[in-house]
Design a protein around this motif. Structure first.
Motif, PDB file in Angstrom:
ATOM      1  N   ILE A   1       0.528  -1.110   0.136  1.00 37.32           N
ATOM      2  CA  ILE A   1       0.100  -0.077   0.039  1.00 37.32           C
ATOM      3  C   ILE A   1       1.189   0.763   0.043  1.00 37.32           C
ATOM      4  O   ILE A   1       0.572   2.247  -0.822  1.00 37.32           O
ATOM      5  CB  ILE A   1      -0.799   0.404   1.384  1.00 37.32           C
ATOM      6  CG1 ILE A   1      -2.007  -0.951   1.001  1.00 37.32           C
ATOM      7  CG2 ILE A   1      -1.448   1.026   1.678  1.00 37.32           C
ATOM      8  CD1 ILE A   1      -2.237  -1.606   2.879  1.00 37.32           C
ATOM      9  N   LYS A   2       1.913   1.450   0.775  1.00 35.35           N
ATOM     10  CA  LYS A   2       2.600   2.360   0.876  1.00 35.35           C
ATOM     11  C   LYS A   2       3.531   2.412  -0.294  1.00 35.35           C
ATOM     12  O   LYS A   2       3.751   3.715  -0.748  1.00 35.35           O
ATOM     13  CB  LYS A   2       3.878   1.775   2.534  1.00 35.35           C
ATOM     14  CG  LYS A   2       5.010   3.301   2.153  1.00 35.35           C
ATOM     15  CD  LYS A   2       5.093   2.985   3.308  1.00 35.35           C
ATOM     16  CE  LYS A   2       6.354   4.138   3.782  1.00 35.35           C
ATOM     17  NZ  LYS A   2       7.484   4.722   4.822  1.00 35.35           N
ATOM     18  N   GLN A   3       3.958   1.914  -0.976  1.00 35.39           N
ATOM     19  CA  GLN A   3       4.879   1.705  -1.925  1.00 35.39           C
ATOM     20  C   GLN A   3       3.567   2.398  -3.501  1.00 35.39           C
ATOM     21  O   GLN A   3       4.089   3.486  -4.011  1.00 35.39           O
ATOM     22  CB  GLN A   3       4.844   0.145  -2.541  1.00 35.39           C
ATOM     23  CG  GLN A   3       5.557   0.557  -4.522  1.00 35.39           C
ATOM     24  CD  GLN A   3       7.037   1.533  -4.396  1.00 35.39           C
ATOM     25  OE1 GLN A   3       7.507   1.316  -3.249  1.00 35.39           O
ATOM     26  NE2 GLN A   3       7.251   1.611  -5.375  1.00 35.39           N
ATOM     27  N   CYS A   4       2.586   1.509  -3.174  1.00 35.30           N
ATOM     28  CA  CYS A   4       1.308   2.626  -4.497  1.00 35.30           C
ATOM     29  C   CYS A   4       1.458   3.202  -4.183  1.00 35.30           C
ATOM     30  O   CYS A   4       1.122   4.417  -4.643  1.00 35.30           O
ATOM     31  CB  CYS A   4       0.138   1.761  -4.064  1.00 35.30           C
ATOM     32  SG  CYS A   4       0.713  -0.342  -4.737  1.00 35.30           S
ATOM     33  N   ARG A   5       0.574   4.823  -2.634  1.00 38.94           N
ATOM     34  CA  ARG A   5       1.027   5.471  -1.893  1.00 38.94           C
ATOM     35  C   ARG A   5       2.185   6.168  -2.596  1.00 38.94           C
ATOM     36  O   ARG A   5       1.733   7.701  -3.383  1.00 38.94           O
ATOM     37  CB  ARG A   5       0.504   6.242  -0.771  1.00 38.94           C
ATOM     38  CG  ARG A   5      -0.937   5.239  -0.628  1.00 38.94           C
ATOM     39  CD  ARG A   5      -2.065   6.003  -0.684  1.00 38.94           C
ATOM     40  NE  ARG A   5      -1.619   7.139  -1.010  1.00 38.94           N
ATOM     41  CZ  ARG A   5      -2.240   8.599  -1.473  1.00 38.94           C
ATOM     42  NH1 ARG A   5      -2.415   8.133  -2.611  1.00 38.94           N
ATOM     43  NH2 ARG A   5      -2.546   9.419  -1.187  1.00 38.94           N
ATOM     44  N   THR A   6       3.317   5.948  -3.026  1.00 35.82           N
ATOM     45  CA  THR A   6       4.570   6.572  -2.987  1.00 35.82           C
ATOM     46  C   THR A   6       4.255   6.953  -4.810  1.00 35.82           C
ATOM     47  O   THR A   6       5.092   8.246  -5.699  1.00 35.82           O
ATOM     48  CB  THR A   6       6.030   6.280  -2.939  1.00 35.82           C
ATOM     49  OG1 THR A   6       5.979   4.600  -3.409  1.00 35.82           O
ATOM     50  CG2 THR A   6       5.933   5.837  -1.337  1.00 35.82           C
ATOM     51  N   LEU A   7       3.889   6.176  -5.508  1.00 36.94           N
ATOM     52  CA  LEU A   7       2.999   6.153  -6.988  1.00 36.94           C
ATOM     53  C   LEU A   7       1.952   7.254  -6.786  1.00 36.94           C
ATOM     54  O   LEU A   7       1.743   7.244  -8.457  1.00 36.94           O
ATOM     55  CB  LEU A   7       3.266   4.987  -7.791  1.00 36.94           C
ATOM     56  CG  LEU A   7       4.218   3.764  -7.506  1.00 36.94           C
ATOM     57  CD1 LEU A   7       4.129   2.622  -7.994  1.00 36.94           C
ATOM     58  CD2 LEU A   7       5.156   4.663  -9.157  1.00 36.94           C
TER      59      LEU A   7
END
Length: 135
Positions: free
Chosen positions: A50-56
């Motif tokens: 989820i965090k990786q997706c938010r960085t995108l």
């Protein structure tokens, strides 16, 4: 692990973790006898995803869709590709808007020298005249 440990491992706030649970992005954890949330490696991996997706800069709805798709590994991935392609178009549009904003700010900045007084400030005069035109 408890929520505080998960927060430290992922560099997410406790509030963010609770929010993702509320939004059903992160599965609700089991509870201890003292009603503490107890997380496992699966929770850690899911939160990092989820965090990786938010960085995108993916929206929560897009992340939710990706998480749902992950649970169906045998279906075609064209919906994921379409989502990312759409996101690229949105980013390109935002870049255009930000470049336009930068030009406007540069134009404003060029209307004023640092040697004048507030009364002589070209930036404030330009902003005031733009407001007067729209009123």
């Amino acid at each position: 692990m408890k929520i505080g440990e998960l927060a430290k491992l992922t560099d997410c706030s406790v509030q963010t973790i609770r929010y993702y649970e509320k939004e059903q992005l992160l599965k609700s954890p089991e509870r201890s006898e003292g009603n503490f949330r107890l997380y496992n490696k699966s929770s850690l991996k899911q939160l990092m995803f989820i965090k990786q997706c938010r960085t995108l800069d993916l929206a929560l709805s897009e992340i939710r869709q990706l998480l749902e798709l992950q649970s169906s590994p045998s279906i075609q991935c064209n919906s994921v590709n379409n989502m990312i392609d759409s996101h690229i178009q949105q980013v390109e549009q935002r870049i255009k808007e930000l470049n336009s904003l930068k030009e406007q700010l540069n134009d404003l900045s060029n209307t004023c020298s640092n040697n004048g007084t507030i009364e002589q400030c070209g930036i404030l005069q330009k902003l005031t005249s733009d407001v007067a035109k729209n009123v």
